[in-house]
Structures are given as C-alpha cells and as structure tokens.
Design a protein around this motif. Structure first.
Motif, mmCIF file in Angstrom:
data_model
loop_
_atom_site.group_PDB
_atom_site.id
_atom_site.type_symbol
_atom_site.label_atom_id
_atom_site.label_comp_id
_atom_site.label_asym_id
_atom_site.label_seq_id
_atom_site.Cartn_x
_atom_site.Cartn_y
_atom_site.Cartn_z
ATOM 1 N N THR A 180 -9.425 0.043 -11.050
ATOM 2 C CA THR A 180 -10.169 1.168 -10.505
ATOM 3 C C THR A 180 -9.448 1.795 -9.316
ATOM 4 O OG1 THR A 180 -12.253 0.131 -11.188
ATOM 5 C CG2 THR A 180 -12.400 1.867 -9.522
ATOM 6 N N ILE A 181 -8.680 0.978 -8.583
ATOM 7 C CA ILE A 181 -8.058 1.424 -7.335
ATOM 8 C C ILE A 181 -6.564 1.700 -7.480
ATOM 9 C CG2 ILE A 181 -7.637 0.850 -4.918
ATOM 10 C CD1 ILE A 181 -10.595 1.263 -5.670
ATOM 11 N N ASP A 228 -14.262 5.099 -0.495
ATOM 12 C CA ASP A 228 -15.153 4.037 -0.059
ATOM 13 C C ASP A 228 -16.174 4.639 0.897
ATOM 14 O OD1 ASP A 228 -16.198 1.533 0.051
ATOM 15 O OD2 ASP A 228 -14.627 0.662 1.300
ATOM 16 N N THR A 248 -8.554 -5.233 -1.794
ATOM 17 C CA THR A 248 -8.742 -4.571 -3.080
ATOM 18 C C THR A 248 -7.530 -4.742 -3.981
ATOM 19 O OG1 THR A 248 -7.925 -2.504 -2.144
ATOM 20 C CG2 THR A 248 -10.292 -2.827 -2.140
ATOM 21 N N PHE A 251 -15.959 0.655 -8.437
ATOM 22 C CA PHE A 251 -15.494 -0.309 -7.442
ATOM 23 C C PHE A 251 -16.672 -1.129 -6.907
ATOM 24 C CE2 PHE A 251 -14.941 -1.206 -2.871
ATOM 25 C CZ PHE A 251 -13.929 -2.149 -2.962
ATOM 26 N N TYR A 294 -11.626 -4.138 -11.320
ATOM 27 C CA TYR A 294 -11.714 -3.423 -10.045
ATOM 28 C C TYR A 294 -10.350 -3.176 -9.429
ATOM 29 C CZ TYR A 294 -11.630 -7.038 -6.224
ATOM 30 O OH TYR A 294 -11.292 -7.987 -5.294
#
Length: 315
Positions: free
Chosen positions: A77-78, A181, A275, A105, A74
């Motif tokens: 992913t960001i 998000d 995150t 995410f 994750y």
C-alpha cells in the motif's frame, strides 16, 4: 464535503517525503526497492511454505500465514507509490488516491494488531491448556478469530477515513510525509480538528490497549506455567515457541504506540519507517528463529532442486 465559498478545493496532495534533491531521491528509490523486494519475497515465501507443508497446518502457522499476508499488503500500500515519486519526481496523489491509500493502510495495520493478539491466545492455549487445545483453537475458531480481526480493522479504517476525508482542505496541499496518514493531513485542514484528533487518539489507544492487554495477560499465564516446569530444558523448549512472537509484538507495538499515542507535533516522516521495515523484519524473525519453518523451507528448496533433475533425466 462542504467547503467555504472562499476556499480553494484541494483535488490532489503533494507528498514531500524526505527531501527534494535528485541524488537523495535516487538513493531512497534504491533503498525502498531493495527493502520492498525482500519484504515481498520473504512474506510470500512464508505464505506458500506454510500452505504447501502439511507439517505446518496448525493454528499457530495459520495465524502466521495471515500475518505475512497483512505485512505484504500494507507494505504494498505504501512502498510502490513512494518509489514512483522518488524515481519519476512526481509527488502528487489525488484526493481519492490519498483516501484509498490511507483506508487500506489503516485496515491492514489495525488488523495486524488483532492477529498478534490471536497468536498470543493461541500460545496461551497450547502451553496452559494443552489437553483442551484442539477444542479451544479449532479450525472454525481460528477462522472466526481472523474474520473478527478483519472486521475490527475495517471498522477502525472506515471511521478514521470518514472523519479525516470529510474535513475541508484548503490552501496548502503539501503533506509533510511520504504517504497519506492522519497526523500530517490534519495540519492541512481548514476546520477545527480537535474532534478528529480525539477520535484518532481514542481508536488508536483502544486498539493498542485492548490487544496489548490480551497479549500481556496471555504471557502472564504462559510465564507462570513455564516456571512450574521443573526441567530447565523443558522450560527453554516450551518458552522458545513464543520468542519469535514476542519479538514481533515488541517491534510492532513499540513503533505504533510511539507514532499514534503521542502529541501530533512530535510526528516526523523519519520516525514512520516502520511502514517499510516492520514487514521486512517479521518474516526474517520467524524464518531464522523458528526451527519448524527453517526445516519446511529446507524441504521446499530440496523439492525445487530435485524436480529439475527429474525433468532433465526424463529427457
């Protein structure tokens, strides 16, 4: 998706992130690059160390290995997309790219919550029912718990992605965030988002409350069992096996609860740095506070130092 005829269909979004100044973008790129590099190295090292060391082939480290994999996934992913936008200056992301980013995410974050709950159950079984530990946490059960965590995470991700990206987006396509998000996306929707907000709150609360209750009940029994140990050294030694997990749980649930179980107007990009930082902190906590992991890392480093010497001597 159905759009009104007078609406402009949004085919891409613009991630505003943390500002538009070139200097701040360069600083953010360097900061994210350093954090992401350490995160990847830390989590991948932990995964390979657990896989390679026969002494770490236990349920606790099996769950820890999966936790590290989730942190790596994750974070990946960001961070890469954010770094590209900081460096290249192109902050656009396609509609499908945005949906894909959010799907993975949500999948990895919600799955991590269930893995943390499974780790708490593992500690409960080891401390409160040591004689039945091999039965309660057998290899098939460990695999089932991990598969169940991914299934629950997938269901949550599919539902939230479906509800969010079937909305009509028109007008502004600027997301006040550095990744896709739900809260900032709902602000751009043309539809009434009351149901979406309720679904987000209900699912997030359900996952947080359910997994937190499992952890809380497990540690209630653990603390009760530890207090019955007469030796202070024994109490400390027994409870020390849980300290790393408690720290990770506190960081994870504290940040996630603050971000998703709250009114949407409190959401800010500056508050969602979990995150980036949470996947960085987790391997450091387990590496620095876990004696067995430190010893395994030491053995792995010794092997790396010995093998080159053997090759040189053979020449």
């Amino acid at each position: 998706m159905a759009f009104n005829t007078n609406d402009t269909v949004v085919t891409e979004f613009i991630l505003l992130g943390f500002g538009r100044g070139q200097e701040i973008q360069l600083v953010l790129f360097v900061m994210f690059l350093m954090i992401y590099t350490i995160t990847v190295l830390g989590n991948i090292t932990l995964v390979f160390t657990i896989r390679a060391d026969s002494r770490l082939q236990t349920p606790m480290y099996f769950f820890l290995m999966n936790l590290s994999l989730l942190d790596f996934c994750y974070s990946s992913t960001i961070a890469p997309k954010a770094m590209m936008s900081f460096l290249a200056g192109s902050k656009t992301i396609s509609f499908r790219g945005c949906a894909t980013q959010f799907f993975f995410f949500a999948l990895f974050v919600s799955t991590e919550a269930f893995i943390l709950a499974a780790m708490a159950y593992d500690r409960y079984s080891a401390i409160c029912n040591p004689l039945l530990y091999s039965v309660a946490i057998s290899k098939p059960i460990c695999i089932q718990l991990v598969m169940g965590a991914y299934i629950c995470g997938s269901v949550n991700s599919i539902v939230q992605t479906g509800f969010t990206f079937t909305l009509s987006f028109c007008g502004s396509n600027k997301i006040d965030h550095f990744f896709c998000d739900v809260p900032p996306l709902l602000k751009l929707a043309c539809n009434d988002t009351h149901i979406n907000e309720m679904v987000l709150f209900a699912l997030s609360s359900l996952i947080i409350v359910t997994t937190a209750l499992i952890i809380l009940i497990s540690y209630t029994y653990i603390i009760s069992a530890v207090l019955q140990i007469r030796s202070a050294v024994g109490r400390h030694k027994t409870f020390s096996t849980c300290t790393s997990h408690i720290m990770v749980v506190s960081i994870f649930y504290g940040t996630v609860s603050f971000m998703y179980v709250q009114p949407s107007w409190l959401t800010s990009p500056d508050l969602i740095l979990y995150t980036v930082f949470t996947p960085l902190i987790n391997p450091l906590i387990y590496s620095l506070r876990n004696k067995e992991v430190k010893e395994a890392l030491g053995r792995a480093l010794n092997k790396c130092m010995v093998f080159p010497q053997i090759r040189i001597n053979s020449l």
